[in-house]
Design an enzyme around this catalytic site. Structure first.
Site, PDB file in Angstrom:
ATOM      1  CB  ILE A  39      -9.604   7.458   0.588  1.00  0.00           C
ATOM      2  CG1 ILE A  39      -9.988   6.487  -0.540  1.00  0.00           C
ATOM      3  CG2 ILE A  39      -9.862   6.843   1.956  1.00  0.00           C
ATOM      4  CD1 ILE A  39     -11.430   6.038  -0.554  1.00  0.00           C
TER       5      ILE A  39
ATOM      6  CG  ASN B 105      -1.664   1.252   1.459  1.00  0.00           C
ATOM      7  OD1 ASN B 105      -2.527   1.626   0.677  1.00  0.00           O
ATOM      8  ND2 ASN B 105      -1.317   1.952   2.539  1.00  0.00           N
TER       9      ASN B 105
ATOM     10  CB  THR C 210      -5.759   9.474   3.484  1.00  0.00           C
ATOM     11  OG1 THR C 210      -5.560   9.999   2.155  1.00  0.00           O
ATOM     12  CG2 THR C 210      -6.564   8.184   3.409  1.00  0.00           C
TER      13      THR C 210
ATOM     14  CE  LYS D 108      -0.918   4.731  -6.560  1.00  0.00           C
ATOM     15  NZ  LYS D 108      -0.505   3.771  -5.518  1.00  0.00           N
TER      16      LYS D 108
ATOM     17  CE1 TYR E 136      -1.080   8.282  -6.562  1.00  0.00           C
ATOM     18  CE2 TYR E 136      -3.089   8.767  -7.796  1.00  0.00           C
ATOM     19  CZ  TYR E 136      -2.459   8.176  -6.716  1.00  0.00           C
ATOM     20  OH  TYR E 136      -3.193   7.475  -5.800  1.00  0.00           O
TER      21      TYR E 136
END
Length: 251
Positions: A188, A89, A190, A159, A155
């Protein structure tokens, strides 16, 4: 309990999705190896697990360094005897939204953490799982690995690479009893999401509005998807990308 007596390793387990998943693994009675670069935050994750009656250790590791990755798997096996589950992760978003202004150093950092880190992790996790004849691996990609946003070129590329790498690895080791899948979250709640929005309410509102479900997701919602993919409930699932995105990609 669906993970009773299993040994689970979580990279990027110091906060956010990683921490939520490490705690969720422990709640399902897995023994957890929490991995990350930040010792204080990693120890806090372990403390949370132990206070709830679970079993866990912290291993300080940088997933871009092969020696560190080898050592984290060795530590898991030396303490708990085996490695049944790995949730890879650890990741980074990157900083500069303009492709032509991005530097070689930023490219290297993004690709090294998000792609090389997962490749190295799988390299040593799979080697151990082959000795055992079984295992389950879940890698973190992103909705950005399936659809592109103009402000995250590196990014998005990283991914997308995670998804491709996972598919190839899943096919290579399917007959060896090792299942390998991807979880792909959208936005999300975070620290990484807060950093990406720059703390700007208008940016947050715009991103929230992209999700048909009408809100940002929570780390626990991603953790629940990872639990499924890690468990025998997903025994016939490999090489798949499970979207946890509030409908973002479906639109």
């Amino acid at each position: 309990m669906i993970l009773q007596d299993k040994v689970a390793l979580v990279t990027g387990g110091t906060s956010g999705i990683g921490r939520a998943t490490a705690i969720a693994y422990a709640q399902q009675q897995a023994k957890v190896v929490v991995v990350g670069r930040r010792m204080n935050e990693g120890e806090e994750t372990v403390r949370s697990i132990k206070e709830a009656g679970g079993e866990a250790i912290f291993v300080q590791s940088d997933v871009t360094k092969e020696a560190d990755v080898e050592a984290m798997v060795d530590k898991a096996v030396s303490v708990f005897g085996r490695l049944d589950i790995a949730f890879n992760n650890a990741g980074t978003v990157g900083e500069n939204p303009s492709l032509i202004e991005q530097t070689e150093a930023e490219y290297d950092r993004t690709i090294n953490v998000n792609v090389k880190g997962i490749w190295l992790s799988m390299k040593y996790e799979i080697a151990q799982m082959l000795k055992q004849g079984s295992g389950a691996i879940v890698n973190t990609a992103s909705a950005n690995g399936v659809v592109a946003f103009p402000t995250f070129p590196l990014y998005t590329a990283s991914k997308s690479a995670v998804i491709g790498l996972t598919k190839a690895a899943a096919l290579q080791y399917a007959k060896a009893g090792i299942r390998i899948n991807v979880v792909a979250p959208a936005a999300i709640e975070t620290d990484m999401f807060e950093a990406a929005t720059g703390g700007q309410d208008e940016v947050r509102a715009y991103i929230t509005g992209l999700h048909p479900i009408g809100r940002i997701g929570t780390p626990l919602e991603v953790a629940n998807a990872v639990l499924f993919l890690s468990s025998d409930l997903a025994s016939f699932v490999t090489g798949e990308t499970l979207m946890v995105d509030g409908g973002l990609v479906a639109q």
